[in-house]
Design a protein around this motif. Sequence first.
Motif, short mmCIF file in Angstrom:
data_model
loop_
_atom_site.label_atom_id
_atom_site.label_comp_id
_atom_site.label_asym_id
_atom_site.label_seq_id
_atom_site.Cartn_x
_atom_site.Cartn_y
_atom_site.Cartn_z
N LEU A 1 32.02 41.29 14.38
CA LEU A 1 32.88 40.69 15.41
C LEU A 1 32.80 41.50 16.69
CD1 LEU A 1 36.03 40.15 13.18
CD2 LEU A 1 34.79 38.33 14.34
N VAL A 2 32.96 40.82 17.81
CA VAL A 2 33.17 41.46 19.11
C VAL A 2 34.51 40.93 19.60
CG1 VAL A 2 32.39 41.73 21.48
CG2 VAL A 2 30.70 41.68 19.61
N LEU A 3 35.51 41.81 19.65
CA LEU A 3 36.86 41.43 20.04
C LEU A 3 37.07 41.73 21.51
CD1 LEU A 3 38.74 42.87 16.94
CD2 LEU A 3 37.83 40.57 17.28
N LEU A 4 37.64 40.74 22.22
CA LEU A 4 37.77 40.82 23.68
C LEU A 4 39.22 40.76 24.12
CD1 LEU A 4 35.07 38.12 24.46
CD2 LEU A 4 34.78 40.61 24.61
N ASP A 5 39.61 41.71 24.93
CA ASP A 5 40.87 41.66 25.65
C ASP A 5 40.58 41.00 27.00
OD1 ASP A 5 43.54 42.12 26.36
OD2 ASP A 5 43.12 44.14 27.10
N VAL A 6 41.61 40.48 27.64
CA VAL A 6 41.42 39.87 28.96
C VAL A 6 41.85 40.84 30.05
CG1 VAL A 6 42.14 38.00 30.52
CG2 VAL A 6 41.56 37.49 28.14
N ASP A 7 43.15 41.11 30.15
CA ASP A 7 43.67 41.94 31.25
C ASP A 7 43.20 43.38 31.11
OD1 ASP A 7 45.02 39.80 32.48
OD2 ASP A 7 46.69 40.02 31.09
N GLY A 8 42.54 43.86 32.16
CA GLY A 8 42.00 45.21 32.17
C GLY A 8 40.56 45.26 31.72
N VAL A 9 40.10 44.26 30.99
CA VAL A 9 38.71 44.23 30.51
C VAL A 9 37.91 43.17 31.28
CG1 VAL A 9 37.21 43.83 28.52
CG2 VAL A 9 39.35 45.10 28.23
N LEU A 10 38.26 41.92 31.11
CA LEU A 10 37.59 40.85 31.86
C LEU A 10 38.29 40.58 33.18
CD1 LEU A 10 36.87 38.43 28.89
CD2 LEU A 10 35.31 40.05 29.99
N ASN A 11 39.54 40.96 33.28
CA ASN A 11 40.35 40.80 34.49
C ASN A 11 40.80 42.19 34.94
OD1 ASN A 11 42.16 39.90 36.50
ND2 ASN A 11 43.82 39.69 35.02
N PRO A 12 39.92 42.91 35.69
CA PRO A 12 40.28 44.27 36.10
C PRO A 12 41.41 44.29 37.12
CG PRO A 12 38.20 43.62 37.10
CD PRO A 12 38.62 42.50 36.19
N ALA A 13 42.09 45.40 37.15
CA ALA A 13 43.23 45.57 38.05
C ALA A 13 42.77 46.15 39.38
CB ALA A 13 44.28 46.48 37.40
N ARG A 14 42.04 45.35 40.12
CA ARG A 14 41.61 45.77 41.46
C ARG A 14 41.48 44.55 42.34
NH1 ARG A 14 35.37 47.60 40.61
NH2 ARG A 14 34.56 45.60 39.95
N ARG A 15 41.15 44.79 43.60
CA ARG A 15 41.05 43.66 44.51
C ARG A 15 39.73 42.92 44.34
NH1 ARG A 15 39.30 45.89 49.66
NH2 ARG A 15 38.40 47.70 48.81
N HIS A 16 39.69 41.78 44.95
CA HIS A 16 38.53 40.91 44.90
C HIS A 16 37.29 41.63 45.43
CE1 HIS A 16 36.35 37.13 45.23
NE2 HIS A 16 35.98 37.50 46.43
N THR A 17 36.16 41.45 44.76
CA THR A 17 34.87 41.96 45.22
C THR A 17 33.87 40.80 45.18
OG1 THR A 17 34.00 42.56 43.05
CG2 THR A 17 35.36 44.22 44.17
N LEU A 18 32.65 41.07 45.58
CA LEU A 18 31.63 40.02 45.56
C LEU A 18 31.34 39.52 44.15
CD1 LEU A 18 29.10 41.29 48.25
CD2 LEU A 18 30.78 39.46 48.45
N ARG A 19 31.50 40.38 43.16
CA ARG A 19 31.23 39.99 41.77
C ARG A 19 32.45 39.35 41.09
NH1 ARG A 19 27.14 44.14 38.86
NH2 ARG A 19 25.54 43.98 40.44
N LEU A 20 33.62 39.54 41.66
CA LEU A 20 34.84 39.02 41.05
C LEU A 20 35.37 37.84 41.85
CD1 LEU A 20 36.65 42.40 40.32
CD2 LEU A 20 35.52 40.93 38.66
N ARG A 21 35.72 36.79 41.14
CA ARG A 21 36.30 35.62 41.79
C ARG A 21 37.75 35.47 41.31
NH1 ARG A 21 34.39 29.35 41.40
NH2 ARG A 21 36.08 28.56 42.65
N ARG A 22 38.62 35.17 42.25
CA ARG A 22 40.05 35.02 41.94
C ARG A 22 40.33 33.60 41.48
NH1 ARG A 22 43.99 38.19 43.09
NH2 ARG A 22 42.85 39.27 44.69
N TYR A 23 41.13 33.50 40.40
CA TYR A 23 41.58 32.21 39.86
C TYR A 23 43.08 32.27 39.66
CZ TYR A 23 36.68 31.51 38.57
OH TYR A 23 35.32 31.38 38.59
N GLU A 24 43.72 31.14 39.81
CA GLU A 24 45.15 31.02 39.51
C GLU A 24 45.28 30.28 38.18
OE1 GLU A 24 47.58 32.39 41.47
OE2 GLU A 24 45.94 33.15 42.71
#
Length: 176
Positions: free
Chosen positions: A6-29
Amino acid sequence: MTKRPLVLLDVDGVLNPARRHTLRLRRYECVLDGQVYSVLLNARHGAELAALARDTGAELAWATTWEHHANEHIAPRLGLPALPVVAVNGDPGSRAGEHFKTRHVAEYVAGRPFVWFDDSLGAHDWQYLKDHPAVGEFLLVEVDPRTGLTDGHLARARDWLGGAGAPGAGLRPLPP
């Protein structure tokens, strides 16, 4: 018969880092139970995680407080299919200093080897999992919540999983 890892995934802090928007990160509501959440996601992570699972014979699963909401709000934005979910909510607190999700993960894995990407893991989690009778071989990959999942984290998981699918691979749990 070999147990599929298994590969277990967290979201907040792992796939959703706690930083501002960058070119690689897209913001979603996302709206969960009437509450609006803003997440930053890297679309490349979906393909990278799918490749990790495919190449190592592993199964991806959510281990996040988002639970089934991750399949609705996160997976489609990363290009992932709906994934199995480790139910982690509803039991706050710790028995031995471990994160509240750790007990749920220990029961879910049922002896299967696993890698767990999370930003809240530490020595107490490693010890709890090592001592739990339902847990076999595992690797905890602690992710810095400011940066989120990186190529280094994925490479570490890929290297460890390289032997997980082979009988008698002799995987050893590693402390974080």
